[in-house]
Enzyme design. Structure first.
Site, PDB file in Angstrom:
ATOM      1  CG  ASP A 445      40.548  12.140  -2.647  1.00  0.00           C
ATOM      2  OD1 ASP A 445      39.669  12.780  -3.227  1.00  0.00           O
ATOM      3  OD2 ASP A 445      41.707  11.990  -3.102  1.00  0.00           O
ATOM      4  CG  ASP A 508      43.600  17.162  -7.681  1.00  0.00           C
ATOM      5  OD1 ASP A 508      43.801  17.419  -6.477  1.00  0.00           O
ATOM      6  OD2 ASP A 508      43.189  16.051  -8.071  1.00  0.00           O
TER       7      ASP A 508
END
Ligand code: DGJ
Length: 688
Positions: A445, A508
């Site tokens: 990430d 997301d």
């Protein structure tokens, strides 16, 4: 196929359906001749002598150069700008020969006044109707030189009034497709953040009133993450120019004596039959030449269920349930390391948190493996929290200016991973993690952009090269480990990341309805196999929208399926649906992941969303009706890419029939969905 006509100094790249040709002209400049639908006899293309239009429109300005450089009477966008020690800045290249090696053509250029060599590289991918271009600059002198601007290529499209298309967006709202009319003046898309590309994506689509099946489409995608720039310009001389490459905003690269710098690679293509062919060419190229061939596993990721509140027992409970439902990979997300209880601490301290995992990670990993799944873990290697031990030990490791306080974002700084000691630290972290644990999957990430970038303007590009280098090094030691690229959702989706990473977090935003739009835009350039999509809880954490479970599944089954919901909280009825849908996905995933993807426009109703996948003798038609409206009409959708002569068995809402490919493509499939958030996957198979 690469054709060289030495007498005419003409170079031609012939793919199945396209031609790209250029030559050395009477001025010694590398002159573009043609890019578009195939011309078998490329010698028919003339390299006319050019005369200046007026003293204000010099010859260089109207020459369709393959690689215009700064210097002289040349005012258009430059691919290369340099500075020499004595202050000189003018480049004047001359053609210096070529080399051909398999499908690779390299044109050698040499500067007339300085010891600079430029190699223009062309890779011809005949089968995919694609060409890759990039440029390499060599300092052949004994003094340092500076590169101020470097683009991969200059492209010429012999048309004006085209339509430009790309995406815009922000966190949770990636891949919002937009179109813009090209006119006089420039269109500029870029990334200045170093890490992510939520805002614009490094590709261009230029089309002439094209649709999915018709019309000229010129396109290109950069094989690079981070600071890119793309400039589209319609000129006064009747063409449209495109340049893509490194963003010259805050860029400067020093080339020591003997050193070279390489631009990112730009993959380019032309489709004379609309967007579907563009997507198919890119998707096939990515699947067959870049990505691993394995089927993508159904994963469970605990982030939306537990966020930072992870511990061994709860994760084992989730893992057991995930396995029962049919997941094949269990990914432990953020929160397992250091003093990580939220965004403000832990990053950089990659030891297992012993309050949450008193006996380390292995009890969880053993449980996951015991359930027949593989284990994956989240890391954010480029970042550090100010409260971490790592930062206390090495405050000098972050990007910073000496007398300026560095900004935090999401409570973290960015590590200068271009420093050998920082890179070593990250490589050691991976070694420890992978030596001590049976880990099959790494979710990498990156949750903030770079700032206070240091005195070295090269870091924007070098940072990304360092990310790639670390992944490559770890993979060379652990070749079976799968790497997922994530940057606050879909911030690292580009052909650069696709070259090094294997899996991609799309957004997301896991709202199944929003995802139809995000996934639709994504599919123009990026392969379905690289599009992770999770089924999550309802109401959705972000949109607060409530969507029935089947619609959520169907939407996520458009890509590579993942589960992100709190599966310990689902009802017994929902559990049955989870099992059934996960099994269904496993049965059809070869079609979804390896097939040709079509974006369909229903003939009789525009409220339905429809997508099709074709793989060998099987097809899938996904239909979605987010909202029923007055009249409650059904829809008819014409299918694509089938064999007109063949007969297909088709099951529509439980009813089986046999129809010809010609019928299905010309009349179409009729269906009617009822209620809000209705959806269906219609399956087709060729019969004997
Ligand atoms: C952002 C990612 O997009 C999420 O999936 C999750 O991994 C969080 N970061 C964790 O902090």
């Amino acid at each position: 196929m690469i054709l060289v006509n030495e007498a005419r100094k003409q170079f031609t790249l012939q793919t199945k359906g396209t031609t790209y040709s250029f030559c050395v002209d009477n001025e010694g400049l590398l002159r573009h001749l043609y890019w578009g639908k195939k011309i078998e006899h490329a010698e028919d293309l003339e390299c006319e002598s050019l005369n200046e239009v007026s003293t204000n429109d010099p010859v260089n300005e109207i020459t369709m150069e393959e690689f215009p450089v700064y210097g002289g009477l040349l005012y258009k966008q430059h691919c290369l700008k340099m500075k020499f020690e004595n202050g000189d800045r003018g480049l004047y290249y001359k053609y210096d020969g070529y080399t051909v090696e398999d499908n690779k053509l390299t044109i050698h250029l040499k500067d007339k006044y300085h010891p600079i060599a430029i190699d223009l590289v062309y890779l011809c991918h005949e089968e995919y109707d694609l060409v890759e271009r990039n440029s390499v600059i060599h300092n052949q002198g004994d003094k340092k030189v500076t590169v101020e601007q470097l683009q991969s290529a200059q492209l010429h499209i012999p048309k004006t009034d085209l339509t430009f298309s790309n995406v815009h967006g922000y966190w949770g709202a990636e891949q919002k497709k937009f179109e813009q009319q090209v006119s006089y003046g420039k269109i500029l898309i870029e990334c200045r953040r170093g890490i992510s590309t939520h805002h614009h994506n490094p590709y261009f689509i230029l089309h002439d009133q094209a649709n999915e099946d018709q019309g000229d489409v010129f396109f290109g995608a950069l094989r690079m993450s981070g600071n890119f720039r793309g400039v589209i310009e319609q000129t006064q001389y009747g063409e449209t120019l495109v340049q893509m490459g490194l963003n010259s905003h805050d860029f400067e690269a020093s080339l020591e004596a003997g050193a070279s710098i390489e631009s990112p690679v730009l993959i380019i293509g032309y489709s004379g039959s609309g967007f579907a062919k563009m997507s198919h060419d890119l998707h096939r190229f990515a699947r067959e030449t870049i990505m691993k061939s394995d089927e993508k596993m159904v994963l469970y990721n605990s982030w939306e269920a537990t966020e930072f509140k992870v511990n061994c027992e709860d994760q084992i409970e989730l893992a057991k349930k995930a396995a029962e439902l049919g997941a094949e990979l269990f990914v432990l997300d953020d929160g397992w390391f250091g003093e990580r209880d939220g965004i403000n601490n832990g990053l950089g301290d990659w030891y297992v948190n012993d309050e949450k995992f008193p006996n380390g990670l292995n009890p969880l990993i053993d449980a996951v493996k015991g359930e027949g799944m593989k284990f994956g873990i989240w890391v954010e290697p480029e970042m550090v929290n100010p409260l971490s031990q790592l930062y206390k030990d090495h405050p000098e490791w972050i990007y910073h200016f000496d007398e300026v306080v560095s900004d935090t974002s999401r409570g973290q700084y960015v590590l200068n991973i271009t420093l050998p000691e920082v890179k070593y630290y990250i490589l050691t972290m991976f070694k420890e993690l992978l030596e001590k644990h049976d880990i099959s999957y790494i979710k990498w990430d990156a949750n903030r952009p770079i700032s206070q970038s240091s005195n070295n303007k090269q870091i924007w590009h070098d940072h990304i090269l360092a990310v790639y280098d670390i992944v490559e090094k770890v993979k060379s030691q652990y070749p079976d480990v799968i790497f997922e690229a994530c940057a606050s959702g879909g911030g690292r989706i580009d052909y650069g990341a696709l070259t090094y990473f294997d899996d991609f977090w799309t957004s997301d935003n896991t709202d199944a309805y929003d995802r139809l739009t995000i996934q639709n835009s994504y599919s123009y350039i990026y392969p379905i196999k690289a599009m992770r999509a999770w089924v999550t809880d309802s109401p959705n954490f972000l949109s607060k929208r409530e969507i029935p479970i089947r619609f959520r599944f169907h939407s996520a089954m458009m890509g590579t399926l993942g589960i992100g919901s709190h599966i310990l909280k689902i009802s017994a009825e929902e559990e049955v649906v989870y099992k059934e849908m996960i099994q269904e996905y496993k049965d059809i995933r070869h079609i979804v992941q390896e097939g040709d993807f079509y974006r369909l426009e229903p003939v009789t109703s525009n409220k339905y969303h429809a997508f099709q996948y074709n793989y060998v003798d099987e097809s899938l038609l996904y239909v979605f009706l987010p909202q029923t409206y007055i009249g409650h009409e059904g829809a008819r959708v014409k299918l694509k890419g089938l064999d007109a002569q063949a007969r297909y068995e088709i099951v529509v809402c439980g009813e089986k029939s046999i129809k010809s490919g010609a019928y299905l493509m010309n009349y179409g499939v009729k269906f009617k969905l009822v209620g809000d958030y209705a959806s269906e996957i219609i399956k087709l198979k060729k019969t004997k």
